[in-house]
Design a protein around this motif. Structure first.
Motif, PDB file in Angstrom:
ATOM      1  N   ASN A 103       9.158   4.954  18.832  1.00 37.10           N
ATOM      2  CA  ASN A 103      10.621   4.976  18.671  1.00 37.10           C
ATOM      3  C   ASN A 103      11.301   3.845  19.437  1.00 37.10           C
ATOM      4  O   ASN A 103      12.338   3.343  19.013  1.00 37.10           O
ATOM      5  CB  ASN A 103      11.190   6.332  19.097  1.00 37.10           C
ATOM      6  CG  ASN A 103      10.881   7.407  18.090  1.00 37.10           C
ATOM      7  OD1 ASN A 103      10.793   7.161  16.890  1.00 37.10           O
ATOM      8  ND2 ASN A 103      10.675   8.621  18.570  1.00 37.10           N
ATOM      9  N   PHE A 104      10.702   3.409  20.535  1.00 42.00           N
ATOM     10  CA  PHE A 104      11.267   2.339  21.343  1.00 42.00           C
ATOM     11  C   PHE A 104      11.119   0.972  20.662  1.00 42.00           C
ATOM     12  O   PHE A 104      12.016   0.140  20.742  1.00 42.00           O
ATOM     13  CB  PHE A 104      10.603   2.321  22.719  1.00 42.00           C
ATOM     14  CG  PHE A 104      11.154   1.298  23.662  1.00 42.00           C
ATOM     15  CD1 PHE A 104      12.427   1.447  24.215  1.00 42.00           C
ATOM     16  CD2 PHE A 104      10.409   0.182  24.004  1.00 42.00           C
ATOM     17  CE1 PHE A 104      12.939   0.498  25.093  1.00 42.00           C
ATOM     18  CE2 PHE A 104      10.916  -0.779  24.882  1.00 42.00           C
ATOM     19  CZ  PHE A 104      12.191  -0.619  25.424  1.00 42.00           C
ATOM     20  N   ILE A 105       9.984   0.747  19.966  1.00 44.81           N
ATOM     21  CA  ILE A 105       9.719  -0.593  19.430  1.00 44.81           C
ATOM     22  C   ILE A 105       9.779  -0.700  17.909  1.00 44.81           C
ATOM     23  O   ILE A 105       9.660  -1.802  17.377  1.00 44.81           O
ATOM     24  CB  ILE A 105       8.362  -1.142  19.923  1.00 44.81           C
ATOM     25  CG1 ILE A 105       7.188  -0.397  19.291  1.00 44.81           C
ATOM     26  CG2 ILE A 105       8.295  -1.120  21.437  1.00 44.81           C
ATOM     27  CD1 ILE A 105       5.834  -1.038  19.576  1.00 44.81           C
ATOM     28  N   LYS A 106       9.997   0.386  17.203  1.00 39.42           N
ATOM     29  CA  LYS A 106       9.861   0.372  15.737  1.00 39.42           C
ATOM     30  C   LYS A 106      10.761  -0.638  15.026  1.00 39.42           C
ATOM     31  O   LYS A 106      10.420  -1.114  13.950  1.00 39.42           O
ATOM     32  CB  LYS A 106      10.070   1.771  15.163  1.00 39.42           C
ATOM     33  CG  LYS A 106      11.471   2.309  15.301  1.00 39.42           C
ATOM     34  CD  LYS A 106      11.577   3.716  14.756  1.00 39.42           C
ATOM     35  CE  LYS A 106      12.966   4.276  14.978  1.00 39.42           C
ATOM     36  NZ  LYS A 106      13.043   5.665  14.541  1.00 39.42           N
ATOM     37  N   ASP A 107      11.887  -0.994  15.593  1.00 42.89           N
ATOM     38  CA  ASP A 107      12.797  -1.927  14.933  1.00 42.89           C
ATOM     39  C   ASP A 107      12.652  -3.363  15.432  1.00 42.89           C
ATOM     40  O   ASP A 107      13.419  -4.235  15.034  1.00 42.89           O
ATOM     41  CB  ASP A 107      14.248  -1.455  15.130  1.00 42.89           C
ATOM     42  CG  ASP A 107      14.498  -0.115  14.458  1.00 42.89           C
ATOM     43  OD1 ASP A 107      13.917   0.137  13.381  1.00 42.89           O
ATOM     44  OD2 ASP A 107      15.267   0.684  15.025  1.00 42.89           O
ATOM     45  N   GLU A 109      10.601  -6.613  15.291  1.00 41.19           N
ATOM     46  CA  GLU A 109       9.569  -7.290  14.504  1.00 41.19           C
ATOM     47  C   GLU A 109       8.604  -8.088  15.364  1.00 41.19           C
ATOM     48  O   GLU A 109       7.503  -8.413  14.929  1.00 41.19           O
ATOM     49  CB  GLU A 109      10.212  -8.198  13.458  1.00 41.19           C
ATOM     50  CG  GLU A 109      10.961  -7.436  12.390  1.00 41.19           C
ATOM     51  CD  GLU A 109      11.622  -8.357  11.377  1.00 41.19           C
ATOM     52  OE1 GLU A 109      11.360  -9.570  11.376  1.00 41.19           O
ATOM     53  OE2 GLU A 109      12.406  -7.833  10.556  1.00 41.19           O
ATOM     54  N   ASP A 110       8.990  -8.448  16.580  1.00 35.60           N
ATOM     55  CA  ASP A 110       8.134  -9.228  17.471  1.00 35.60           C
ATOM     56  C   ASP A 110       7.253  -8.342  18.351  1.00 35.60           C
ATOM     57  O   ASP A 110       6.498  -8.856  19.178  1.00 35.60           O
ATOM     58  CB  ASP A 110       8.989 -10.129  18.377  1.00 35.60           C
ATOM     59  CG  ASP A 110       9.766 -11.159  17.582  1.00 35.60           C
ATOM     60  OD1 ASP A 110       9.184 -11.740  16.652  1.00 35.60           O
ATOM     61  OD2 ASP A 110      10.950 -11.360  17.888  1.00 35.60           O
ATOM     62  N   ALA A 111       7.344  -7.040  18.181  1.00 35.61           N
ATOM     63  CA  ALA A 111       6.618  -6.102  19.040  1.00 35.61           C
ATOM     64  C   ALA A 111       5.333  -5.612  18.384  1.00 35.61           C
ATOM     65  O   ALA A 111       5.272  -5.399  17.176  1.00 35.61           O
ATOM     66  CB  ALA A 111       7.503  -4.907  19.377  1.00 35.61           C
ATOM     67  N   SER A 112       4.323  -5.434  19.225  1.00 35.53           N
ATOM     68  CA  SER A 112       3.114  -4.741  18.803  1.00 35.53           C
ATOM     69  C   SER A 112       2.656  -3.877  19.973  1.00 35.53           C
ATOM     70  O   SER A 112       3.112  -4.054  21.103  1.00 35.53           O
ATOM     71  CB  SER A 112       2.022  -5.723  18.370  1.00 35.53           C
ATOM     72  OG  SER A 112       1.644  -6.541  19.440  1.00 35.53           O
ATOM     73  N   ALA A 113       1.773  -2.952  19.684  1.00 35.35           N
ATOM     74  CA  ALA A 113       1.358  -1.998  20.711  1.00 35.35           C
ATOM     75  C   ALA A 113      -0.152  -1.908  20.802  1.00 35.35           C
ATOM     76  O   ALA A 113      -0.861  -1.969  19.797  1.00 35.35           O
ATOM     77  CB  ALA A 113       1.945  -0.619  20.418  1.00 35.35           C
ATOM     78  N   VAL A 114      -0.610  -1.765  22.038  1.00 37.74           N
ATOM     79  CA  VAL A 114      -2.013  -1.528  22.340  1.00 37.74           C
ATOM     80  C   VAL A 114      -2.066  -0.231  23.136  1.00 37.74           C
ATOM     81  O   VAL A 114      -1.463  -0.136  24.202  1.00 37.74           O
ATOM     82  CB  VAL A 114      -2.618  -2.685  23.172  1.00 37.74           C
ATOM     83  CG1 VAL A 114      -4.070  -2.382  23.524  1.00 37.74           C
ATOM     84  CG2 VAL A 114      -2.496  -3.999  22.429  1.00 37.74           C
ATOM     85  N   VAL A 115      -2.764   0.762  22.614  1.00 40.77           N
ATOM     86  CA  VAL A 115      -2.860   2.062  23.259  1.00 40.77           C
ATOM     87  C   VAL A 115      -4.305   2.264  23.727  1.00 40.77           C
ATOM     88  O   VAL A 115      -5.235   2.132  22.940  1.00 40.77           O
ATOM     89  CB  VAL A 115      -2.457   3.202  22.299  1.00 40.77           C
ATOM     90  CG1 VAL A 115      -2.575   4.554  22.996  1.00 40.77           C
ATOM     91  CG2 VAL A 115      -1.045   2.978  21.755  1.00 40.77           C
TER      92      VAL A 115
END
Length: 171
Positions: A103-107, A109-115
């Motif tokens: 929810n924090f990064i969904k909008d 476009e420059d964001a990606s996530a590593v879990v």
């Protein structure tokens, strides 16, 4: 514009992790060092932040605890505050933490996530998330470019199918 890499580390702090305490601390700090190295090597093109979450239930603490919240990786020191206790709401901890980051990064476009998840894999206390719901959510996010890795014994958690490593995103 730099790519924003949001690193989320979810750490099982339940009682079954007591015998794995030092190995878990080593794993956390090794992961932090890998992220720091990536930040240094790719500083011109990437910005790495860290959120670190621990969890257990039935202790005097909240079940899911955000210890470090979206902090630039170069401001994160060694992690050493780890006291296993209680039961294992693995699915709830993962579902809540991943959903919050989504929810924090969904909008952006420059964001990606590593879990990265560190656990012995035993699930015995979740009330909100099921393994099937979590697997479906992770599969959706993987298709959106999220990366998931798993460190620890592989029991119940294999249902959520972690098969990517942190290096896939930072290379």
């Amino acid at each position: 514009m730099k790519a924003k890499i949001y690193n989320l580390i979810i750490v099982d702090e339940s009682g079954s992790m007591t015998q794995l305490r030092q190995a878990t601390l080593d794993g956390i700090n090794e992961t932090l060092n890998t992220i720091r190295t990536a930040q240094k090597e790719l500083a011109d093109t990437q910005e790495h932040t860290l959120t670190l979450v621990t969890f257990d239930s039935g202790s005097s603490r909240e079940d899911v605890r955000t210890i470090i919240d979206n902090k630039p990786i170069d401001q994160v020191g060694e992690f050493n505050s780890y006291q296993p206790n209680g039961c294992t709401p693995l699915y709830d901890a993962m579902g809540q933490s991943i959903n919050e980051l989504y929810n924090f990064i969904k909008d952006d476009e420059d964001a990606s996530a590593v879990v990265t998840v560190l656990t012995d894999g035993y699930e015995n206390a979740s009330q909100e998330w099921t393994g099937a719901a979590l697997k479906e959510f992770i599969e959706k996010l993987t298709q959106e470019g999220w990366s998931f890795s798993y460190m620890g014994s592989n029991h119940d958690v294999k249902q959520v199918s972690f098969n990517l490593s942190i290096n896939n995103v930072i290379e």
